[in-house]
Design a protein around this motif. Structure first.
Motif, PDB file in Angstrom:
ATOM      1  N   UNK A   5      -9.019  13.487  -2.442  1.00  0.00           N
ATOM      2  CA  UNK A   5      -9.279  12.226  -1.763  1.00  0.00           C
ATOM      3  C   UNK A   5      -9.857  12.508  -0.382  1.00  0.00           C
ATOM      4  N   UNK A   6     -10.156  11.443   0.338  1.00  0.00           N
ATOM      5  CA  UNK A   6     -10.714  11.596   1.681  1.00  0.00           C
ATOM      6  C   UNK A   6      -9.744  12.332   2.601  1.00  0.00           C
ATOM      7  N   UNK A   7      -8.442  12.158   2.359  1.00  0.00           N
ATOM      8  CA  UNK A   7      -7.438  12.808   3.200  1.00  0.00           C
ATOM      9  C   UNK A   7      -7.147  14.238   2.767  1.00  0.00           C
ATOM     10  N   UNK A   8      -7.720  14.663   1.640  1.00  0.00           N
ATOM     11  CA  UNK A   8      -7.496  16.019   1.142  1.00  0.00           C
ATOM     12  C   UNK A   8      -6.419  16.123   0.091  1.00  0.00           C
ATOM     13  N   UNK A   9      -5.773  15.017  -0.263  1.00  0.00           N
ATOM     14  CA  UNK A   9      -4.760  15.024  -1.316  1.00  0.00           C
ATOM     15  C   UNK A   9      -5.442  15.114  -2.684  1.00  0.00           C
ATOM     16  N   UNK A  10      -4.675  15.496  -3.698  1.00  0.00           N
ATOM     17  CA  UNK A  10      -5.177  15.528  -5.070  1.00  0.00           C
ATOM     18  C   UNK A  10      -4.578  14.377  -5.853  1.00  0.00           C
ATOM     19  N   UNK A  11      -5.461  13.510  -6.416  1.00  0.00           N
ATOM     20  CA  UNK A  11      -5.009  12.365  -7.192  1.00  0.00           C
ATOM     21  C   UNK A  11      -5.648  12.372  -8.576  1.00  0.00           C
ATOM     22  N   UNK A  12      -4.909  11.843  -9.538  1.00  0.00           N
ATOM     23  CA  UNK A  12      -5.453  11.635 -10.882  1.00  0.00           C
ATOM     24  C   UNK A  12      -6.503  10.537 -10.837  1.00  0.00           C
TER      25      UNK A  12
END
Length: 396
Positions: free
Chosen positions: A340-347
């Motif tokens: 994501x834009x924040x650097x998290x990993x999302x499905x």
């Protein structure tokens, strides 16, 4: 341009691919980064009391999912229908079990280990049974077709891997392949043979038929290749590349995704970058001929792609710099994970030209593993403390 008719839409399979419709490659502009869909419902799958983590590995078109949960330090295989769960037992000698794949008819295949992890067997539930892997130590189930043939990865010796097919009657067929990734509806296995001194240790892409007959696929001189999935019309999806010996063990380095069909090797191209490769999950191709994978872009990012009828479509990201697909259904819907834009990993679920953020309810990262033809998505959410929870998503 070589044109293949797509097969008529029919009941989906587990682990079968389709031949591709048009063998010509055209890149289209990358899709804009998508925002979350307005209605995403996430449901944590139920687990036995005392479970500390859970994983889901597969879902069939009836909406039944399978996976495992860890209870008191021991893995338990689970089957999740629309509500509740059913525990799938291991054996007295192999109590730690996990379910890997389920067919539309409800056959479930997975593996079970002894308490000290020194012994492992391949198990089949509904109907119950097991499969022996002679001369090798099974690591797990890589894929399953609707006939109930399970593709098993195994260790045959020091630094020696192999692929074995376990049949519903309990018998098994060795493929001779060093690696196997997908098994088709007709029992063909896609993978690669290990290289030799004579060919520079380059991997040799191949398919092995149900009777054990191996067909090596053509590669340009001096290059390596791996086959990742197969289709009913004879098409095979894979990649060409090189072999790295930097670690002392030959490692395949993909260069470009390809389709082998009708004696031809067709390169699928890239998203403007230098490399591309199909997904290696056993779900790289749908029955309708859609191929999924990853490619570098002109800016050096790695994006998920959908190759359809000769066009490579950039699926974009959830605002970050990378995305990876894990499965595609017969409607052309793709699931996977993205930064994501924040650097998290999302499905994510990609459908109709839009990438939907499935979020990470109750955690900070998530991963989608599979999607059925009804658009139901399964995967896992990981909490800040490192616990994983099996989740089913529905997007409306």
């Amino acid at each position: 341009m070589l044109l293949l008719r797509r097969p008529k839409r029919g009941p989906a399979r587990v682990g079968t691919g389709a031949a591709c419709a048009v063998l010509a490659v055209t890149l289209i502009a990358p899709a804009a980064t998508a925002v979350a869909a307005p209605t995403v419902t996430a449901t944590r799958l139920p687990v036995p009391a005392g479970a500390t983590s859970s994983e889901v590995s597969d879902i069939n078109n009836a909406g039944v999912a399978v996976g495992s949960a860890e209870v008191d330090g021991v893995s338990r295989a689970l089957r999740w229908p629309s509500t509740g769960y059913t525990e799938l037992p291991g054996t007295p000698d192999h109590p730690a079990a996990g379910a890997s794949r389920i067919t539309d008819a409800g056959q479930v295949v997975g593996s079970a280990s002894s308490a000290d992890l020194t012994s492992r067997v391949i198990l089949r539930w509904q109907p119950d049974g097991s499969c022996g892997v002679s001369g090798a130590f099974p690591l797990g189930v890589a894929d399953l077709n609707e006939r109930g043939d399970a593709l098993v990865t195994a260790v045959a010796g020091p630094r020696r891997f192999t692929a074995v097919v376990c049949h519903p009657d309990g018998s098994s067929t060795p493929t001779g392949l060093q690696s196997g990734y997908g098994i088709g509806a007709d029992g063909r296995v896609a993978g690669a043979f290990s290289g030799t001194v004579e060919n520079g240790f380059n991997h040799v892409p191949a398919v092995v038929s149900a009777d054990g007959t191996a067909t090596r696929l053509p590669v340009p001189a001096g290059q390596a290749g791996v086959a990742y999935d197969v289709g009913p019309l004879g098409a095979v999806v894979g990649a060409l590349g090189t072999t790295s010996l930097s670690t002392g063990v030959p490692v395949f380095v993909p260069r470009v995704a390809v389709i082998w069909v009708g004696g031809r090797t067709v390169e699928l191209g890239t998203l403007g970058g230098t490399t591309s490769r199909p997904a290696d999950t056993g779900r790289a191709v749908s029955r309708t001929g859609d191929v999924i994978g990853t490619s570098t872009t002109a800016t050096g990012e790695t994006h998920a792609f959908l190759w359809r009828a000769g066009r490579m479509i950039d699926l974009g990201t959830l605002g970050g710099t990378s995305s990876t697909p894990t499965a595609v259904n017969d409607r052309g819907q793709v699931v996977g994970y993205s930064t994501t834009r924040s650097g998290a990993q999302h499905a994510f679920l990609w459908s109709g030209g839009r990438m939907v953020d499935l979020g990470a309810p109750g955690g900070n990262t998530s991963l989608a593993r599979d999607v059925n033809n009804a658009g139901q998505v399964v995967g896992s959410v990981t909490t800040p403390g490192g616990q994983r929870h099996a989740v089913r998503w529905t997007v409306r």
